[in-house]
Write an enzyme that holds these catalytic residues in place. Structure first.
Site, PDB file in Angstrom:
ATOM      1  N   HIS A  27     -37.849  51.779  20.811  1.00  0.00           N
ATOM      2  CA  HIS A  27     -36.412  51.511  20.753  1.00  0.00           C
ATOM      3  C   HIS A  27     -36.139  50.180  21.423  1.00  0.00           C
ATOM      4  O   HIS A  27     -37.023  49.562  22.006  1.00  0.00           O
ATOM      5  CB  HIS A  27     -35.603  52.642  21.406  1.00  0.00           C
ATOM      6  N   CYS A  37     -35.385  45.786  28.438  1.00  0.00           N
ATOM      7  CA  CYS A  37     -35.178  46.820  27.412  1.00  0.00           C
ATOM      8  C   CYS A  37     -34.432  46.297  26.187  1.00  0.00           C
ATOM      9  O   CYS A  37     -34.303  47.007  25.198  1.00  0.00           O
ATOM     10  CB  CYS A  37     -34.452  48.023  28.000  1.00  0.00           C
ATOM     11  N   HIS A  41     -39.670  47.980  22.386  1.00  0.00           N
ATOM     12  CA  HIS A  41     -40.756  48.505  23.205  1.00  0.00           C
ATOM     13  C   HIS A  41     -40.877  50.000  22.943  1.00  0.00           C
ATOM     14  O   HIS A  41     -39.993  50.606  22.340  1.00  0.00           O
ATOM     15  CB  HIS A  41     -40.506  48.239  24.702  1.00  0.00           C
ATOM     16  N   HIS A  43     -42.331  54.110  24.184  1.00  0.00           N
ATOM     17  CA  HIS A  43     -42.579  55.063  25.260  1.00  0.00           C
ATOM     18  C   HIS A  43     -43.321  56.271  24.696  1.00  0.00           C
ATOM     19  O   HIS A  43     -43.185  56.597  23.522  1.00  0.00           O
ATOM     20  CB  HIS A  43     -41.265  55.590  25.851  1.00  0.00           C
ATOM     21  N   HIS A  78     -43.346  58.820  16.421  1.00  0.00           N
ATOM     22  CA  HIS A  78     -43.794  57.589  15.753  1.00  0.00           C
ATOM     23  C   HIS A  78     -42.690  56.981  14.899  1.00  0.00           C
ATOM     24  O   HIS A  78     -42.898  56.650  13.733  1.00  0.00           O
ATOM     25  CB  HIS A  78     -45.080  57.834  14.948  1.00  0.00           C
ATOM     26  N   GLU A 125     -38.842  59.364  30.221  1.00  0.00           N
ATOM     27  CA  GLU A 125     -39.162  58.121  29.520  1.00  0.00           C
ATOM     28  C   GLU A 125     -40.398  57.441  30.111  1.00  0.00           C
ATOM     29  O   GLU A 125     -41.185  56.842  29.397  1.00  0.00           O
ATOM     30  CB  GLU A 125     -37.958  57.181  29.590  1.00  0.00           C
TER      31      GLU A 125
END
Length: 141
Positions: A27, A37, A41, A43, A78, A125
């Site tokens: 996201h 952010c 990137h 997680h 994914h 996260e």
């Protein structure tokens, strides 16, 4: 998976189910105020869902663990969270991801005759940062 302990929800239901899962997703929060952010990137999110109720279905479940995973994992694993329609007008922050998971689970639970309730969604996260989403009491009615 390492055993996780999450905040407990106080309730008076007879049964409480907790489902842990993890998924990989990317996201971005496209605003300079988001710092790093603001760039794409990813997680590995660790998720815990708490469901409770007083009655079970004909098989003896509040809801099948497999069904919970299908609702969440199949939807987000994914993927780029920003591409999902529920984030069309808002950024997919961890807070909003937790809220959307609650909404998806609740939509499924409302179709069940024995009416279990999703009391809490925890979305981790990073190893040091997580969000807890709990609905207001009137949202559980």
């Amino acid at each position: 998976m390492m055993q996780q302990f999450y905040p407990q929800v106080q309730h008076s239901y007879r049964f409480e189910l907790n489902k842990d899962m993890h998924l990989a997703a990317a996201h971005l929060i496209p605003d300079a105020a988001a710092g790093q952010c603001q760039y794409m990137h990813g997680h590995t999110y660790f998720i815990n869902i708490t469901i409770a109720g007083d009655a079970l279905d004909d098989l003896g479940f509040l809801i099948n663990f497999k069904r919970i995973k299908e609702i969440v994992h199949k939807r987000y694993d994914h993927s780029v969270l920003n591409d999902h329609p529920e984030y069309k007008d808002v950024y997919p922050t961890t807070e909003r991801v937790a809220e959307q998971i609650w909404k998806a689970i609740t939509q499924e639970l409302e179709m069940l005759a024995h009416q279990p309730k999703c009391l809490q969604v925890v979305v981790r996260e990073t190893p040091t940062s997580y969000v807890v989403y709990r609905p207001k009491p009137e949202e559980l009615a």
